[in-house]
Each structure stands twice: as C-alpha cells, then as structure tokens.
Design an enzyme around this catalytic site. Structure first.
Site, PDB file in Angstrom:
ATOM      1  CG  ASN A 162      -1.595   1.256   1.303  1.00 28.40           C
ATOM      2  OD1 ASN A 162      -1.706   2.081   0.368  1.00 28.40           O
ATOM      3  ND2 ASN A 162      -2.389   1.458   2.776  1.00 28.40           N
ATOM      4  CD1 TRP A 163       3.723   1.107  -2.501  1.00 29.47           C
ATOM      5  CD2 TRP A 163       4.153   2.164  -4.514  1.00 29.47           C
ATOM      6  NE1 TRP A 163       4.933   0.605  -3.510  1.00 29.47           N
ATOM      7  CE2 TRP A 163       4.951   1.103  -4.261  1.00 29.47           C
ATOM      8  CE3 TRP A 163       4.175   3.082  -5.722  1.00 29.47           C
ATOM      9  CZ2 TRP A 163       5.855   0.813  -5.497  1.00 29.47           C
ATOM     10  CZ3 TRP A 163       4.907   2.770  -6.581  1.00 29.47           C
ATOM     11  CH2 TRP A 163       5.647   1.690  -6.615  1.00 29.47           C
ATOM     12  CE  LYS A 164      -0.139   3.083   4.702  1.00 28.41           C
ATOM     13  NZ  LYS A 164      -0.050   3.297   6.162  1.00 28.41           N
ATOM     14  CG  HIS A 181      -5.787   1.952   4.975  1.00 29.87           C
ATOM     15  ND1 HIS A 181      -5.227   2.926   5.919  1.00 29.87           N
ATOM     16  CD2 HIS A 181      -4.979   1.116   4.937  1.00 29.87           C
ATOM     17  CE1 HIS A 181      -4.414   2.649   6.461  1.00 29.87           C
ATOM     18  NE2 HIS A 181      -3.879   1.492   5.794  1.00 29.87           N
ATOM     19  CD  GLU A 219      -3.027   5.547   6.669  1.00 29.21           C
ATOM     20  OE1 GLU A 219      -2.761   5.590   5.247  1.00 29.21           O
ATOM     21  OE2 GLU A 219      -2.132   5.181   7.516  1.00 29.21           O
ATOM     22  CD  GLU A 274      -3.699  -2.484   7.212  1.00 27.19           C
ATOM     23  OE1 GLU A 274      -2.481  -2.618   6.903  1.00 27.19           O
ATOM     24  OE2 GLU A 274      -4.241  -1.176   6.963  1.00 27.19           O
ATOM     25  N   GLY A 312       2.442   2.228  10.889  1.00 29.63           N
ATOM     26  CA  GLY A 312       3.586   3.324  10.901  1.00 29.63           C
ATOM     27  C   GLY A 312       4.235   3.463  12.104  1.00 29.63           C
ATOM     28  CB  SER A 325       5.063  -1.955  12.244  1.00 24.12           C
ATOM     29  OG  SER A 325       4.695  -0.592  12.489  1.00 24.12           O
TER      30      SER A 325
END
Ligand code: PGA
Length: 257
Positions: A10-12, A93, A95, A168, A174, A214
């Site tokens: 997941n490159w965000k 997700h 975020e 997650e 992160g 992570s």
C-alpha cells in the site's frame, strides 16, 4: 484449500513516475517468487503506467467511490480504476475511515460497487489504541467487519478469489512495532470464525486474512507463521523493492493460512 500467500504493498500518498523503476524491480523479483502472490496499490496516478508494464504483479487502487459516475468532483469510481488497469481495491483503510470519516455503511457500499465492477476487494478492519486498551478490540473488529461486508446478494460467487480481509490495528500502523503474534493469532482466529459464520464453512475458511501494521522483512516470518495469517498488507516497507521483496521472500516458505 491452501491459497498462495498474498503480499500487498500500500504505497499510500507516495510515488511519482520516478517510482516506476521500483515497481519494475518488484515485478522482476516477483517473477522469481511465484509461490507468492505479489501486488501493489500505488496512488491513482500510477495505476495505469504500472499496469502497462507489469508482467507478474497485480496493480490495485487504495479506494474508490461507491457510485459508478456522477457529479462527485475529485472522486474516482470502481469502473474507472478497473479501466486504468486495477484488478483490486483496498477499502475501509483506517486512514480513510479516520481521515475522511468513512463509515462502515459507506465502506460496505464501496465494496458492493467494486465487486459489481469486477474488482477484487481487500477489506480493512482494525481497532485504535483506546479500544484495545479497553479490552473491547475483538468485539469492535467483529462488528466493524460485519457491518462493512456487503449483503449476500452483492457478493460474487467465487468469493474467496475476490475477497480478502486485512486486519490492521491502528496502533501498529507506521509505528515500527507490529502487534504481537499472540494478538494477531487471537484476532485472526476471531475473524476466521466470523467469516465462517457469515459466509459458510467452505468460503469462510478460504478467504485470506492479511495482517498489516509495521510488517518488515525482519518480523515477517514470525507473523506468517501465525495460524490464519494469509499474507500481509505492507505500507512503509513496500516502497522499495528490496524491503518489499524481503517480506515476499519470508512468505515464500510454506506457511499455514
Ligand atoms: P505500515 O502501514 O506497514 O507502514 O505500518 C500498513 C498500512 O497502513 O497498510
């Protein structure tokens, strides 16, 4: 049935065309690890260029709108990402849920739209620190996942091919410190039981459950050894071919899913 481990990057909001060389390196390395299914979800702007060149890896989106088209400035539909070359989409997700106020009902609608557009879906769930500390993580995740899954009539027949769940925990994303293998084992076991409840014994047992938060090359093998872990959703460590494929390598040894 034992499915191949699934390792998804997941490159965000990272990556311009300068990152295409990294995607190429990931694709080349993935051709040497055929026991593992490798995929990346770059920003929308890189879906088509990566799809055009990729020979082995799948390319996906990190979100999509729940409608096919319309007056939604700045939004992108499931049909559009599919047209750009995406074969899957990450939905729900944390975020998106926290940064964009996405509710379970919205995530459910998006998942229905994505299935209707022919995409595979990686459906994310996970609790925050306060919920974990209050001892209610399992109840929260079960409720969140149940409410985010589309109703039976919107689920595709070949469900285990098309649906993946990603656990997650927000407190592990992160941070450099993943959940413990005991916490992962407990939650994945609970998610498996819920999937069997909701989807029936056969499909529910077959849907892959990824862990995310992570995951790095040096902790991946221990995580993959946990029962009911079918792979990983990887953020930071997916941005270079070296670290991402280090994780894929850890998954290329047979492990229980
Ligand atoms: P991380 O992110 O690997 O950087 O913790 C995972 C994710 O948010 O999908």
């Amino acid at each position: 049935m034992t499915r191949r481990p699934y390792i998804v990057g997941n490159w965000k909001m990272h990556g311009t065309r300068a990152m295409l060389s990294e995607a190429r390196a990931i694709d080349r390395a993935a051709q040497r690890h055929m026991k593992v299914e490798v995929a990346i979800a770059p920003p929308y702007t890189l879906i088509h260029p990566i799809h055009r060149e990729a020979e082995q890896i799948a390319v996906g989106a990190q979100d999509c709108h729940h409608e096919d088209s319309g007056a939604h400035t700045g939004d992108i539909s499931a049909a559009m990402v599919a047209d750009a070359g995406a074969s899957f989409v990450i939905l729900g997700h944390s975020e998106r849920r926290t940064g964009h106020g996405e509710s379970d009902a919205l995530v459910r609608a998006k998942a229905g739209a994505a299935f209707a557009a022919g995409l595979k879906v990686i459906l994310c769930c996970g609790e925050n620190t306060a919920t974990r500390e209050s001892g209610k993580a399992v109840a929260f995740v079960r409720k969140q996942l149940k409410a985010s899954l589309p109703p039976a009539e919107q689920l595709p027949a070949e469900l285990a091919e098309r649906l993946t769940v990603a656990y997650e925990p927000l407190w592990a994303i992160g941070t450099g410190t993943p959940a413990t293998t005991d916490d992962i084992a407990e939650m994945h076991g609970q998610i498996r039981a819920l999937l069997i409840d909701l989807l029936g014994a056969e499909q529910g047992a077959d849907v892959r459950i990824l862990y995310g938060g992570s995951v790095k090359p040096d902790n991946a093998a221990a995580i993959f050894a946990v029962p009911d872990v079918g792979g990983a959703l990887v953020g930071g460590a997916s941005l270079t071919a070296d670290s991402f494929m280090g994780i894929a390598l850890a998954a290329s040894e047979p492990f229980e899913n």
